[in-house]
Design a protein around this motif. Structure first.
Motif, mmCIF file in Angstrom:
data_model
loop_
_atom_site.group_PDB
_atom_site.id
_atom_site.type_symbol
_atom_site.label_atom_id
_atom_site.label_comp_id
_atom_site.label_asym_id
_atom_site.label_seq_id
_atom_site.Cartn_x
_atom_site.Cartn_y
_atom_site.Cartn_z
ATOM 1 N N PRO A 96 -6.833 -7.595 -15.437
ATOM 2 C CA PRO A 96 -7.505 -7.457 -14.200
ATOM 3 C C PRO A 96 -7.143 -8.110 -13.126
ATOM 4 O O PRO A 96 -6.558 -9.285 -13.508
ATOM 5 C CB PRO A 96 -9.047 -7.771 -14.706
ATOM 6 C CG PRO A 96 -9.035 -7.831 -16.097
ATOM 7 C CD PRO A 96 -7.857 -7.943 -16.650
ATOM 8 N N CYS A 114 -11.207 -8.234 -9.199
ATOM 9 C CA CYS A 114 -11.525 -6.800 -8.926
ATOM 10 C C CYS A 114 -12.352 -6.104 -9.643
ATOM 11 O O CYS A 114 -12.745 -4.604 -9.325
ATOM 12 C CB CYS A 114 -9.967 -6.027 -8.901
ATOM 13 S SG CYS A 114 -9.917 -5.520 -10.433
ATOM 14 N N ASN A 115 -13.428 -6.652 -10.444
ATOM 15 C CA ASN A 115 -14.551 -5.931 -10.929
ATOM 16 C C ASN A 115 -14.031 -4.757 -11.738
ATOM 17 O O ASN A 115 -14.299 -3.514 -11.280
ATOM 18 C CB ASN A 115 -15.602 -5.599 -9.876
ATOM 19 C CG ASN A 115 -16.190 -6.696 -9.279
ATOM 20 O OD1 ASN A 115 -16.383 -7.781 -9.659
ATOM 21 N ND2 ASN A 115 -16.440 -6.418 -8.078
ATOM 22 N N LEU A 116 -13.409 -5.190 -12.863
ATOM 23 C CA LEU A 116 -12.830 -3.879 -13.485
ATOM 24 C C LEU A 116 -13.786 -3.126 -14.318
ATOM 25 O O LEU A 116 -14.653 -3.616 -14.859
ATOM 26 C CB LEU A 116 -11.779 -4.417 -14.670
ATOM 27 C CG LEU A 116 -10.857 -3.753 -15.362
ATOM 28 C CD1 LEU A 116 -9.806 -3.093 -14.289
ATOM 29 C CD2 LEU A 116 -9.995 -4.336 -16.499
ATOM 30 N N ARG A 172 -10.163 0.425 -14.567
ATOM 31 C CA ARG A 172 -9.784 0.695 -13.185
ATOM 32 C C ARG A 172 -10.429 -0.311 -12.245
ATOM 33 O O ARG A 172 -11.654 -0.918 -12.529
ATOM 34 C CB ARG A 172 -10.696 1.852 -12.831
ATOM 35 C CG ARG A 172 -9.850 3.295 -13.484
ATOM 36 C CD ARG A 172 -10.369 4.377 -12.776
ATOM 37 N NE ARG A 172 -9.564 4.575 -11.715
ATOM 38 C CZ ARG A 172 -9.809 5.599 -10.916
ATOM 39 N NH1 ARG A 172 -10.490 6.826 -11.449
ATOM 40 N NH2 ARG A 172 -9.206 5.940 -9.921
ATOM 41 N N CYS A 173 -9.964 -0.918 -11.178
ATOM 42 C CA CYS A 173 -10.331 -1.653 -10.211
ATOM 43 C C CYS A 173 -11.442 -1.198 -9.321
ATOM 44 O O CYS A 173 -11.202 -0.314 -8.520
ATOM 45 C CB CYS A 173 -9.234 -2.440 -9.353
ATOM 46 S SG CYS A 173 -9.714 -3.527 -8.229
ATOM 47 N N ASP A 181 -13.020 -2.956 -6.815
ATOM 48 C CA ASP A 181 -12.900 -3.592 -5.449
ATOM 49 C C ASP A 181 -11.623 -3.111 -4.821
ATOM 50 O O ASP A 181 -10.679 -3.685 -5.065
ATOM 51 C CB ASP A 181 -12.993 -4.997 -5.535
ATOM 52 C CG ASP A 181 -13.114 -5.617 -4.262
ATOM 53 O OD1 ASP A 181 -12.808 -5.204 -3.251
ATOM 54 O OD2 ASP A 181 -14.125 -6.549 -4.052
ATOM 55 N N LYS A 182 -11.475 -2.080 -4.230
ATOM 56 C CA LYS A 182 -10.416 -1.452 -3.504
ATOM 57 C C LYS A 182 -9.628 -2.410 -2.745
ATOM 58 O O LYS A 182 -8.253 -2.544 -2.312
ATOM 59 C CB LYS A 182 -10.399 -0.053 -2.916
ATOM 60 C CG LYS A 182 -10.845 0.867 -3.841
ATOM 61 C CD LYS A 182 -9.812 1.027 -5.040
ATOM 62 C CE LYS A 182 -10.131 2.031 -6.115
ATOM 63 N NZ LYS A 182 -9.539 1.894 -7.385
ATOM 64 N N GLU A 230 -7.693 -5.073 -4.603
ATOM 65 C CA GLU A 230 -6.480 -4.466 -5.197
ATOM 66 C C GLU A 230 -5.531 -4.114 -4.128
ATOM 67 O O GLU A 230 -4.305 -4.403 -4.273
ATOM 68 C CB GLU A 230 -7.034 -2.944 -5.652
ATOM 69 C CG GLU A 230 -5.812 -2.018 -6.336
ATOM 70 C CD GLU A 230 -6.221 -0.885 -6.934
ATOM 71 O OE1 GLU A 230 -5.963 -0.660 -8.125
ATOM 72 O OE2 GLU A 230 -7.188 -0.224 -6.387
#
Length: 156
Positions: free
Chosen positions: A105, A113-115, A119-120, A122-123, A126
């Motif tokens: 992460p 990024c709050n996986l 997938r992340c 928090d764009k 990222e």
């Protein structure tokens, strides 16, 4: 980013062993060598040094660290009450090495990024992480790469 948190994360895998060996090989034993890395890369070899910073702290700008040499409790009390910090913070030059793992992460400074499902979510984090990674490539040379695990050394 495909890693999720589960029991497999606690059993040494071939990839982790190779990456730890690379750290042993490329990162000097000198405790004064300064590292910038993601918050979730916490191997003992990295922790046993004077300064480890969260990525991208210290990559392009100088950073400040608390200097506790020859400081007193009274000085600390005065700092807490007044905010006067000139005697407690020392400005240090930039980091010597950057270590990233694009399979873990992502962390930008101290924010994850709050996986979710690999997938992340928090764009913004990222995006900032990868912008900083591009800047890192300008100032550092790549020493090691293995399946998204990267070790960079500052260009001389």
């Amino acid at each position: 980013m495909t890693t999720t948190y589960n029991w497999n994360n606690y059993i040494p895998q071939t990839r982790s062993i190779k990456n730890k060996n690379a750290i042993d090989h490329y990162i000097p034993d000198n405790p004064n060598v300064v590292i910038s890395t993601q918050n979730n890369i916490n191997w003992i070899r990295l922790a046993n040094r004077a300064t480890v910073l969260p990525f991208p702290y210290g990559v392009t700008k100088n950073y400040k660290v608390v200097d506790l040499n020859e400081k007193s409790w009274l000085g600390l009390y005065n700092y807490i009450n007044s905010g006067y910090y000139d005697t407690y913070f020392s400005e240090i030059s930039q980091v010597d090495y950057v270590i990233l793992d694009l399979q873990r992460p992502l962390f930008y400074f101290d924010k994850g990024c709050n996986l979710y499902a690999g997938r992340c979510l928090d764009k913004k984090i990222e995006e900032e992480f990868f912008k900083s990674h591009q800047v890192t490539k300008l100032h550092f040379k790549l020493l090691y790469e293995n399946d998204g695990f990267l070790i960079y050394e500052r260009k001389k």
